[in-house]
Design a protein around this motif. Structure first.
Motif, PDB file in Angstrom:
ATOM      1  N   LEU A  67      31.102  -0.169  -0.525  1.00  0.00           N
ATOM      2  CA  LEU A  67      31.735  -0.815   0.621  1.00  0.00           C
ATOM      3  C   LEU A  67      32.574   0.175   1.433  1.00  0.00           C
ATOM      4  N   GLY A  68      32.264   0.259   2.710  1.00  0.00           N
ATOM      5  CA  GLY A  68      33.030   1.130   3.592  1.00  0.00           C
ATOM      6  C   GLY A  68      32.614   2.587   3.560  1.00  0.00           C
ATOM      7  N   GLN A  69      31.581   2.905   2.779  1.00  0.00           N
ATOM      8  CA  GLN A  69      31.148   4.302   2.667  1.00  0.00           C
ATOM      9  C   GLN A  69      29.697   4.460   3.142  1.00  0.00           C
ATOM     10  N   LYS A  70      29.227   5.697   3.071  1.00  0.00           N
ATOM     11  CA  LYS A  70      27.879   6.004   3.540  1.00  0.00           C
ATOM     12  C   LYS A  70      26.813   5.438   2.621  1.00  0.00           C
ATOM     13  N   VAL A  71      25.626   5.254   3.174  1.00  0.00           N
ATOM     14  CA  VAL A  71      24.440   5.004   2.357  1.00  0.00           C
ATOM     15  C   VAL A  71      24.080   6.316   1.657  1.00  0.00           C
ATOM     16  N   GLU A  72      23.936   6.256   0.322  1.00  0.00           N
ATOM     17  CA  GLU A  72      23.683   7.474  -0.463  1.00  0.00           C
ATOM     18  C   GLU A  72      22.348   7.384  -1.180  1.00  0.00           C
ATOM     19  N   PHE A  73      21.621   8.464  -1.133  1.00  0.00           N
ATOM     20  CA  PHE A  73      20.347   8.554  -1.839  1.00  0.00           C
ATOM     21  C   PHE A  73      20.589   8.603  -3.348  1.00  0.00           C
ATOM     22  N   LEU A  74      19.817   7.821  -4.089  1.00  0.00           N
ATOM     23  CA  LEU A  74      19.902   7.863  -5.551  1.00  0.00           C
ATOM     24  C   LEU A  74      18.691   8.576  -6.149  1.00  0.00           C
ATOM     25  N   VAL A  75      17.496   8.075  -5.822  1.00  0.00           N
ATOM     26  CA  VAL A  75      16.318   8.556  -6.522  1.00  0.00           C
ATOM     27  C   VAL A  75      15.061   8.261  -5.707  1.00  0.00           C
ATOM     28  N   SER A  76      14.067   9.136  -5.871  1.00  0.00           N
ATOM     29  CA  SER A  76      12.745   8.869  -5.315  1.00  0.00           C
ATOM     30  C   SER A  76      11.726   8.883  -6.451  1.00  0.00           C
ATOM     31  N   PHE A  77      10.642   8.156  -6.242  1.00  0.00           N
ATOM     32  CA  PHE A  77       9.682   7.903  -7.332  1.00  0.00           C
ATOM     33  C   PHE A  77       8.288   7.939  -6.757  1.00  0.00           C
ATOM     34  N   TYR A  78       7.414   8.704  -7.398  1.00  0.00           N
ATOM     35  CA  TYR A  78       6.037   8.808  -6.925  1.00  0.00           C
ATOM     36  C   TYR A  78       5.136   9.063  -8.110  1.00  0.00           C
ATOM     37  N   ASN A  79       4.002   8.429  -8.115  1.00  0.00           N
ATOM     38  CA  ASN A  79       3.006   8.653  -9.158  1.00  0.00           C
ATOM     39  C   ASN A  79       3.594   8.433 -10.552  1.00  0.00           C
TER      40      ASN A  79
ATOM     41  N   ILE B 197       9.854  10.208 -11.515  1.00  0.00           N
ATOM     42  CA  ILE B 197      10.908  10.553 -10.572  1.00  0.00           C
ATOM     43  C   ILE B 197      10.560  11.880  -9.907  1.00  0.00           C
ATOM     44  N   SER B 198      10.612  11.909  -8.577  1.00  0.00           N
ATOM     45  CA  SER B 198      10.336  13.151  -7.872  1.00  0.00           C
ATOM     46  C   SER B 198      11.614  13.871  -7.449  1.00  0.00           C
ATOM     47  N   GLU B 199      12.644  13.105  -7.133  1.00  0.00           N
ATOM     48  CA  GLU B 199      13.942  13.701  -6.843  1.00  0.00           C
ATOM     49  C   GLU B 199      15.035  12.722  -7.232  1.00  0.00           C
ATOM     50  N   LYS B 200      16.178  13.251  -7.589  1.00  0.00           N
ATOM     51  CA  LYS B 200      17.327  12.387  -7.849  1.00  0.00           C
ATOM     52  C   LYS B 200      18.598  13.105  -7.433  1.00  0.00           C
ATOM     53  N   SER B 201      19.590  12.325  -7.085  1.00  0.00           N
ATOM     54  CA  SER B 201      20.863  12.897  -6.668  1.00  0.00           C
ATOM     55  C   SER B 201      21.788  13.028  -7.887  1.00  0.00           C
TER      56      SER B 201
ATOM     57  N   ASN C 247       0.811  -1.217   0.000  1.00  0.00           N
ATOM     58  CA  ASN C 247       0.000   0.000   0.000  1.00  0.00           C
ATOM     59  C   ASN C 247       0.846   1.270   0.000  1.00  0.00           C
ATOM     60  N   HIS C 248       2.144   1.112  -0.201  1.00  0.00           N
ATOM     61  CA  HIS C 248       3.024   2.279  -0.199  1.00  0.00           C
ATOM     62  C   HIS C 248       2.992   2.993  -1.544  1.00  0.00           C
ATOM     63  N   LEU C 249       3.264   4.298  -1.487  1.00  0.00           N
ATOM     64  CA  LEU C 249       3.143   5.133  -2.677  1.00  0.00           C
ATOM     65  C   LEU C 249       4.458   5.763  -3.121  1.00  0.00           C
ATOM     66  N   TYR C 250       5.433   5.804  -2.228  1.00  0.00           N
ATOM     67  CA  TYR C 250       6.704   6.468  -2.510  1.00  0.00           C
ATOM     68  C   TYR C 250       7.809   5.423  -2.492  1.00  0.00           C
ATOM     69  N   PHE C 251       8.668   5.494  -3.485  1.00  0.00           N
ATOM     70  CA  PHE C 251       9.681   4.460  -3.639  1.00  0.00           C
ATOM     71  C   PHE C 251      11.035   5.110  -3.835  1.00  0.00           C
ATOM     72  N   TYR C 252      12.074   4.403  -3.359  1.00  0.00           N
ATOM     73  CA  TYR C 252      13.417   4.980  -3.324  1.00  0.00           C
ATOM     74  C   TYR C 252      14.465   3.922  -3.643  1.00  0.00           C
ATOM     75  N   TRP C 253      15.571   4.407  -4.181  1.00  0.00           N
ATOM     76  CA  TRP C 253      16.776   3.592  -4.283  1.00  0.00           C
ATOM     77  C   TRP C 253      17.933   4.332  -3.626  1.00  0.00           C
ATOM     78  N   TYR C 254      18.745   3.553  -2.898  1.00  0.00           N
ATOM     79  CA  TYR C 254      19.958   4.041  -2.259  1.00  0.00           C
ATOM     80  C   TYR C 254      21.074   3.079  -2.615  1.00  0.00           C
ATOM     81  N   ARG C 255      22.295   3.558  -2.485  1.00  0.00           N
ATOM     82  CA  ARG C 255      23.403   2.631  -2.632  1.00  0.00           C
ATOM     83  C   ARG C 255      24.424   2.868  -1.526  1.00  0.00           C
ATOM     84  N   GLN C 256      25.188   1.822  -1.247  1.00  0.00           N
ATOM     85  CA  GLN C 256      26.240   1.916  -0.251  1.00  0.00           C
ATOM     86  C   GLN C 256      27.471   1.219  -0.802  1.00  0.00           C
TER      87      GLN C 256
END
Lengths: 115, 112
Positions: free
Chosen positions: A39-51, A54-58, A28-37
């Motif tokens: 090895l040894g680094q931070k989790v980074e935002f890639l993209v968000s998706f709605y309707n 794409i609603s935002e991307k890095s 029932n979720h409406l907003y979707f995201y991808w992140y990547r990490q």
């Protein structure tokens, strides 16, 4: 308890090949995201998706990347021509409503290894 | 711009002793703040979130965090560590709950 699932858990590919990472968000979720990490680094935002768009991307999410929701349940990340530096853990996440404090639910990740 | 700094990459405690995982944030607006935990080969699980209703936030498994605006901190604590708490912990800040910025993570080791 509903959860986000991702397949495969580990993907090995040759440099220059296309890969598609699969995610099934909570139903029932409406907003979707991808992140990547990486090895040894931070989790980074890639993209968000709605309707269905794409609603935002890095800045990481360049023309090599694309996302799609091909049906009512799947959410995919495609990398057209993989590079060595694309090797990372990729996390999918989903959220139900916009509300400022609603958390994202994460999948277990897909480890992508580019040789 | 929003960012978060986790001050310790690795914390080691003995079972039964208190846990303190430190997090400082930077945000231009009133942020949303979260702590996530990642056990080996598992996804990221939400421990707790700051909702502005109370500065002391209680989460699952006995964890809590205190939002201190004057110190721009959101440290995670637990009075008594358990072996099952061993995991990677991520502090996360979001100004719009779309673009979430993760800290580098703190690996918690619990010794018997």
């Amino acid at each position: 308890e509903p959860e986000v699932t991702q397949t495969p858990s580990h993907q090995v590919t040759q440099m220059g090949q296309e890969v598609i990472l699969h995610c099934v968000p909570i139903s029932n979720h409406l907003y979707f995201y991808w992140y990547r990490q990486i090895l040894g680094q931070k989790v980074e935002f890639l993209v968000s998706f709605y309707n269905n768009e794409i609603s935002e991307k890095s800045e990481i999410f360049d023309d090599q990347f694309s996302v799609e929701r091909p049906d009512g349940s799947n959410f995919t990340l495609k990398i057209r021509s993989t590079k060595l530096e694309d090797s990372a853990m990729y996390f999918c996440a989903s959220r139900d409503t916009w509300g400022s404090y609603n958390e994202q639910f994460f999948g277990p990740g897909t480890r992508l290894t580019v040789l | 711009a929003q960012s978060v700094t986790q001050l310790d990459s690795h914390v080691s405690v003995s079972e039964g002793t208190p846990v303190l995982l430190r997090c400082n944030y930077s945000s231009s607006y009133s942020p949303s703040l979260f702590w996530y935990v990642q056990h080996p080969n598992k996804g990221l699980q939400l421990l707790l979130k700051y909702t502005s209703a109370a500065t002391l936030v209680k989460g699952i498994n006995g964890f809590e965090a205190e939002f201190k605006k004057s110190e721009t901190s959101f440290h995670l604590t637990k009075p008594s560590a358990h072996m099952s708490d061993a995991a990677e912990y991520f502090c996360v800040v979001s100004e719009n709950n779309n673009d979430m910025r993760f800290g580098a993570g703190t690996r918690l080791t619990v010794k018997p």
